[in-house]
Design a protein around this motif. Structure first.
Motif, short mmCIF file in Angstrom:
data_model
loop_
_atom_site.label_atom_id
_atom_site.label_comp_id
_atom_site.label_asym_id
_atom_site.label_seq_id
_atom_site.Cartn_x
_atom_site.Cartn_y
_atom_site.Cartn_z
N LEU A 30 13.01 39.34 3.97
CA LEU A 30 12.07 38.61 4.81
C LEU A 30 12.70 37.36 5.43
N LEU A 31 13.56 36.71 4.68
CA LEU A 31 14.17 35.48 5.16
C LEU A 31 14.97 35.72 6.44
N ASP A 32 15.52 36.91 6.60
CA ASP A 32 16.25 37.24 7.83
C ASP A 32 15.39 37.06 9.07
N TYR A 33 14.16 37.53 9.00
CA TYR A 33 13.27 37.45 10.16
C TYR A 33 12.92 36.00 10.48
N HIS A 34 12.66 35.23 9.45
CA HIS A 34 12.37 33.81 9.58
C HIS A 34 13.53 33.09 10.26
N VAL A 35 14.73 33.32 9.76
CA VAL A 35 15.92 32.66 10.30
C VAL A 35 16.18 33.11 11.74
N GLN A 36 16.10 34.40 11.98
CA GLN A 36 16.35 34.95 13.31
C GLN A 36 15.43 34.33 14.34
N ARG A 37 14.15 34.23 14.02
CA ARG A 37 13.17 33.73 15.00
C ARG A 37 13.34 32.22 15.22
N LEU A 38 13.71 31.49 14.20
CA LEU A 38 13.90 30.05 14.37
C LEU A 38 15.21 29.73 15.07
N ARG A 39 16.21 30.56 14.92
CA ARG A 39 17.46 30.33 15.63
C ARG A 39 17.28 30.52 17.14
N GLN A 40 16.22 31.18 17.54
CA GLN A 40 15.94 31.33 18.97
C GLN A 40 15.58 29.98 19.62
N THR A 41 15.26 28.98 18.81
CA THR A 41 14.94 27.66 19.35
C THR A 41 16.18 26.95 19.89
N GLY A 42 17.35 27.34 19.41
CA GLY A 42 18.58 26.64 19.75
C GLY A 42 18.78 25.38 18.95
N LEU A 43 17.89 25.10 18.01
CA LEU A 43 18.00 23.92 17.16
C LEU A 43 18.74 24.24 15.87
N ALA A 44 19.36 23.23 15.29
CA ALA A 44 20.02 23.41 14.00
C ALA A 44 18.97 23.75 12.94
N LEU A 45 19.29 24.72 12.11
CA LEU A 45 18.38 25.17 11.06
C LEU A 45 19.00 24.91 9.71
N HIS A 46 18.24 24.30 8.81
CA HIS A 46 18.72 23.96 7.47
C HIS A 46 17.79 24.54 6.43
N LEU A 47 18.34 24.91 5.29
CA LEU A 47 17.55 25.42 4.18
C LEU A 47 17.52 24.37 3.08
N ASP A 55 17.42 29.76 -7.93
CA ASP A 55 17.61 29.74 -6.49
C ASP A 55 19.06 29.97 -6.06
N ASP A 56 19.91 30.33 -7.00
CA ASP A 56 21.30 30.64 -6.63
C ASP A 56 21.38 31.76 -5.59
N PRO A 57 20.52 32.80 -5.67
CA PRO A 57 20.58 33.83 -4.61
C PRO A 57 20.29 33.28 -3.22
N LEU A 58 19.46 32.25 -3.14
CA LEU A 58 19.19 31.63 -1.84
C LEU A 58 20.41 30.85 -1.35
N ALA A 59 21.09 30.20 -2.28
CA ALA A 59 22.33 29.50 -1.91
C ALA A 59 23.38 30.49 -1.42
N ASP A 60 23.46 31.65 -2.08
CA ASP A 60 24.40 32.69 -1.65
C ASP A 60 24.01 33.21 -0.26
N TYR A 61 22.72 33.39 -0.04
CA TYR A 61 22.25 33.84 1.27
C TYR A 61 22.67 32.84 2.35
N ALA A 62 22.45 31.55 2.08
CA ALA A 62 22.79 30.52 3.05
C ALA A 62 24.28 30.54 3.37
N THR A 63 25.11 30.68 2.35
CA THR A 63 26.56 30.73 2.57
C THR A 63 26.92 31.93 3.44
N HIS A 64 26.36 33.07 3.12
CA HIS A 64 26.68 34.31 3.83
C HIS A 64 26.25 34.26 5.29
N HIS A 65 25.18 33.50 5.58
CA HIS A 65 24.65 33.44 6.94
C HIS A 65 24.97 32.12 7.64
#
Length: 241
Positions: A30-47, A55-65
Motif C-alpha cells: 500500500l505504501l507504494d501507492y501513497h508514495v507514488q501519488r505524493l511524488r507527483q507533487t514534485g515536492l520532497a517526500l520524507h518518512l 518499524d525496521d521494515p519501513l526503514a528498509d523500504y525507505a532505503t530501497h526507494h
C-alpha cells in the motif's frame, strides 16, 4: 521560495490492522501507492517512523526507494515531525499519513501553491477541520515556525501523538486558519486504511478499477456511480483524537 517538504508518518504497529502500510495490493505494498501519488507533487517526500524494531521494515523500504527517513519516539509523533523538519531544513511542512494510499497529489500541490502565495508563517491550511473531501484525502500545511512552537509548548499526550492540535486549536492565539473545500461534499466517503474492511475497499478499487491511476475527482466520480463499494466500510468509525 521556501523549502517545502511532505512528511508522512508511518508505523507497523497499528492497533486495528498491524502492518497495514506494507500489505500488498496488486502485488505492491500500500505504501507504494501513497508514495507514488505524493511524488507527483514534485515536492520532497520524507518518512517519519518510530525508533522501535517493529518499524525496521519501513526503514528498509525507505532505503530501497530512496526515501529520506527519520526515526523517533513511538508516541511523540510531534517530536518526529520536528526532528524531520529540522534535519532537512524545511520551512513549510505538509503533514500526511501513510494509511492514505489514494491521496491526490495534485490537490496537495495546489494547496501548497495557495499556502506559499499567502506568505504568512502563522497560517495553518488544511482540508481536515471543515471536511468536504473523502477521508483519506487528508493533508495539513503549516510553517516550521508553528511546528517548533507546538514542539516547545504542547504537553498533553494527545497533542504530541496527533501533531497539530496545538496549532489548529490556536492555543497561542496567533494562528490564522484557512480551509480547502470541495463541492459537492463527499466527506462521507472513506478511503483511509485502518481496518480490514478499509483495506478490502482499496484492494477492489485498485485491482478492479485502477484507482491508483485516477485523479481525486475521477476517484470520487467512480464512487458516485458505484455506491455499492462504499458499503464495504460504511460502518467503520474513525478513531477519536
Amino acid at each position: 521560495m521556501p523549502n517545502v517538504g511532505i512528511i508522512s508518518q508511518a508505523r507497523m504497529t497499528s492497533t486495528r490492522l498491524p502492518g497495514k502500510v506494507l500489505r500488498a495490493v496488486a502485488g505492491r505494498p500500500l505504501l507504494d501507492y501513497h508514495v507514488q501519488r505524493l511524488r507527483q507533487t514534485g515536492l520532497a517526500l520524507h518518512l517519519a517512523i518510530t525508533d522501535q524494531p517493529a518499524d525496521d521494515p519501513l526503514a528498509d523500504y525507505a532505503t530501497h526507494h530512496a526515501l529520506p527517513c527519520t526515526r523517533g519516539p513511538e508516541d511523540d509523533v510531534l517530536a518526529r515531525y520536528q526532528q524531520c523538519a529540522a534535519a532537512h531544513h524545511l520551512d513549510v511542512i505538509v503533514r500526511v499519513t501513510s494509511d492514505c494510499p489514494l491521496l491526490d497529489g495534485a490537490l496537495v500541490a495546489e494547496a501548497v501553491q495557495q499556502y506559499v502565495a499567502a506568505r504568512n508563517p502563522r497560517l495553518y491550511l488544511s482540508n481536515v477541520l471543515e471536511r468536504t473531501f473523502p477521508r483519506g484525502f487528508d493533508f495539513e500545511v503549516f510553517s516550521r515556525e508553528l511546528l517548533e512552537e507546538a514542539h516547545r509548548h504542547a504537553t498533553a499526550a494527545s497533542d504530541r501523538e496527533h501533531v497539530t492540535p496545538y496549532i489548529h486549536q490556536n492555543r497561542s492565539g496567533r494562528v490564522e486558519l484557512a480551509h480547502i473545500r470541495r463541492t459537492p461534499d463527499r466527506s462521507n466517503y472513506r478511503l483511509t486504511v485502518d481496518t480490514i474492511e478499509d483495506f478490502e475497499l482499496i484492494r477492489q478499487l485498485v485491482e478492479d478499477f485502477r484507482a491508483d491511476t485516477l485523479t481525486g475527482d475521477e476517484l470520487i466520480a467512480l464512487l458516485d456511480v458505484h455506491p455499492d463499494l462504499l458499503t464495504l466500510n460504511a460502518h467503520i468509525e474513525q478513531k477519536k483524537l
